[in-house]
Design a protein around this motif. Structure first.
Motif, PDB file in Angstrom:
ATOM      1  N   SER A   1      -5.571  30.643 -44.523  1.00 20.41           N
ATOM      2  CA  SER A   1      -5.196  31.771 -44.355  1.00 20.41           C
ATOM      3  C   SER A   1      -5.987  32.809 -45.161  1.00 20.41           C
ATOM      4  N   LEU A   2      -6.030  34.011 -45.173  1.00 20.83           N
ATOM      5  CA  LEU A   2      -6.505  34.957 -45.944  1.00 20.83           C
ATOM      6  C   LEU A   2      -5.524  35.052 -47.442  1.00 20.83           C
ATOM      7  N   ARG A   3      -4.371  34.401 -47.291  1.00 28.60           N
ATOM      8  CA  ARG A   3      -3.569  34.265 -48.593  1.00 28.60           C
ATOM      9  C   ARG A   3      -4.311  33.564 -49.637  1.00 28.60           C
ATOM     10  N   ILE A   4      -5.546  32.800 -49.682  1.00 28.97           N
ATOM     11  CA  ILE A   4      -6.120  32.305 -50.497  1.00 28.97           C
ATOM     12  C   ILE A   4      -6.805  33.440 -51.481  1.00 28.97           C
TER      13      ILE A   4
ATOM     14  N   SER B   1      13.191  52.764 -55.974  1.00 31.87           N
ATOM     15  CA  SER B   1      11.892  52.769 -55.707  1.00 31.87           C
ATOM     16  C   SER B   1      11.459  52.199 -54.564  1.00 31.87           C
ATOM     17  N   SER B   2      10.414  52.351 -53.926  1.00 32.99           N
ATOM     18  CA  SER B   2       9.831  51.674 -52.819  1.00 32.99           C
ATOM     19  C   SER B   2       8.612  50.937 -53.024  1.00 32.99           C
ATOM     20  N   SER B   3       8.547  49.571 -52.427  1.00 36.92           N
ATOM     21  CA  SER B   3       7.223  49.134 -52.503  1.00 36.92           C
ATOM     22  C   SER B   3       6.610  48.863 -50.876  1.00 36.92           C
ATOM     23  N   ASP B   4       6.997  49.497 -50.126  1.00 31.89           N
ATOM     24  CA  ASP B   4       6.779  49.489 -48.837  1.00 31.89           C
ATOM     25  C   ASP B   4       5.008  49.941 -48.878  1.00 31.89           C
ATOM     26  N   ALA B   5       4.271  49.291 -47.965  1.00 29.76           N
ATOM     27  CA  ALA B   5       2.861  49.575 -47.809  1.00 29.76           C
ATOM     28  C   ALA B   5       2.447  49.052 -46.341  1.00 29.76           C
ATOM     29  N   PRO B   6       1.556  49.553 -45.705  1.00 28.93           N
ATOM     30  CA  PRO B   6       0.961  49.270 -44.516  1.00 28.93           C
ATOM     31  C   PRO B   6       0.007  47.962 -44.875  1.00 28.93           C
ATOM     32  N   LYS B   7       0.095  47.022 -43.801  1.00 32.71           N
ATOM     33  CA  LYS B   7      -0.816  45.870 -43.924  1.00 32.71           C
ATOM     34  C   LYS B   7      -2.258  45.858 -44.141  1.00 32.71           C
ATOM     35  N   SER B   8      -2.586  47.215 -43.871  1.00 30.98           N
ATOM     36  CA  SER B   8      -4.167  47.578 -44.198  1.00 30.98           C
ATOM     37  C   SER B   8      -4.542  47.589 -45.669  1.00 30.98           C
ATOM     38  N   LEU B   9      -3.402  47.655 -46.472  1.00 29.47           N
ATOM     39  CA  LEU B   9      -3.722  47.625 -47.882  1.00 29.47           C
ATOM     40  C   LEU B   9      -4.228  46.519 -48.360  1.00 29.47           C
ATOM     41  N   PHE B  10      -3.512  45.331 -47.965  1.00 34.44           N
ATOM     42  CA  PHE B  10      -3.921  44.104 -48.153  1.00 34.44           C
ATOM     43  C   PHE B  10      -5.550  43.748 -47.442  1.00 34.44           C
ATOM     44  N   ILE B  11      -5.372  44.123 -46.109  1.00 36.66           N
ATOM     45  CA  ILE B  11      -6.722  44.042 -45.693  1.00 36.66           C
ATOM     46  C   ILE B  11      -8.031  44.538 -46.336  1.00 36.66           C
ATOM     47  N   PHE B  12      -7.738  45.793 -46.733  1.00 38.05           N
ATOM     48  CA  PHE B  12      -8.713  46.737 -47.641  1.00 38.05           C
ATOM     49  C   PHE B  12      -9.379  45.590 -48.842  1.00 38.05           C
ATOM     50  N   PHE B  13      -8.353  45.236 -49.642  1.00 44.01           N
ATOM     51  CA  PHE B  13      -8.485  44.604 -50.781  1.00 44.01           C
ATOM     52  C   PHE B  13      -9.251  43.328 -50.636  1.00 44.01           C
ATOM     53  N   SER B  14      -8.469  42.752 -49.662  1.00 44.93           N
ATOM     54  CA  SER B  14      -8.975  41.335 -49.473  1.00 44.93           C
ATOM     55  C   SER B  14     -10.584  41.264 -48.728  1.00 44.93           C
TER      56      SER B  14
END
Length: 262
Positions: free
Chosen positions: A114-117, A30-43
């Motif tokens: 960073s937005l990692r928080i 299976s693939s977990s590949d996802a665009p960086k926009s996914l994290f940007i949206f939920f953050s």
């Protein structure tokens, strides 16, 4: 080997059977590949909810503030607006830097602000709508790497430590060995987070490149980024977790060349 309920024989997996996005027997893994926009949206949603919470507190507390006088209430309102503006600027500078690969956010943000928080909250929020931790983690790693590039963090270093998982295929390991000899960096296979941290402590690198599954990369970036530049490369799992995984070796070489300023 073991039998499934459908009579199929599958290889035993001491690790990885609990992964939410892997179905035993699924062809090609299976693939977990996802665009960086996914994290940007939920953050962004996390940040928006936080601001709404602060606004709700201010709104409910406003009568109490006004009881101390209009001047006091005005100061409280100004503090709220400054706080909201600062958070918005902090978010937009980093997102714009990563999206357009232009240095808008200072390197200090990458290390300490960073937005990692927002990542833990983003993972929980995404999970509520059925998005796995691995997908949001994959998206975050891409965002983090692009932010590193944009802010010139980790560029022109002398000593690189590459930390590898034990599950890489022999073919990929051989290619990585060739790269390590070509660019003179240390490649170390770690059997867990504690061993990876020990490798960093012993080798004292100027920058770290981690290859692992998304959940391990998230943990590693959270631990290491405040101390030194760290890049992440999620592995690909065509046979499922923890067996004959692979990576894009060209992506690894790109990061190495960036760090060495070649």
């Amino acid at each position: 080997m073991k039998e499934t309920g459908q009579g199929k024989r599958l290889e035993d997996r001491l690790l990885g059977d609990e992964w939410a996005d892997w179905q035993p027997g699924a062809k090609g893994g299976s693939s977990s590949d996802a665009p960086k926009s996914l994290f940007i949206f939920f953050s962004f949603l996390v940040l928006l909810l936080a601001l709404l919470g602060v606004w709700l507190f201010w709104y409910l507390a406003l009568p109490r503030f006004e009881s101390f006088g209009q001047g006091f209430a005005g100061v409280a309102k100004a503090i709220f607006l400054i706080f909201a503006f600062t958070l918005a600027a902090w978010y937009l500078l980093q997102v714009s830097s990563a999206a357009f690969k232009v240095k808008l956010a200072p390197s200090f943000f990458v290390k300490h602000l960073s937005l990692r928080i927002l990542l833990s909250s983003a993972v929980r929020l995404a999970g509520m709508v059925g998005i796995t931790r691995d997908k949001i983690g994959n998206s975050f790693v891409k965002f983090h790497n692009d932010l590193m590039y944009a802010t010139r963090t980790g560029k022109n270093v002398k000593k690189i430590l590459l930390i590898l998982p034990r599950c890489l295929s022999a073919e990929v390991r051989n290619k990585i060995k060739e790269l390590s000899e070509k660019y003179q960096f240390v490649a170390y296979t770690a059997f867990g987070g504690d061993e990876a941290r020990k490798a960093i402590k012993d080798n004292k690198p100027d920058a770290v490149i981690g290859v692992a599954c998304e959940r391990d990369l998230i943990s590693g970036i959270q631990d290491t980024a405040p101390k030194m530049p760290v890049f992440g490369i999620p592995n690909k799992r065509p046979e499922g977790p923890c067996k004959n995984t692979s990576i894009d070796v060209k992506e690894l070489e790109k990061i190495v060349r960036y760090c060495l300023n070649i």
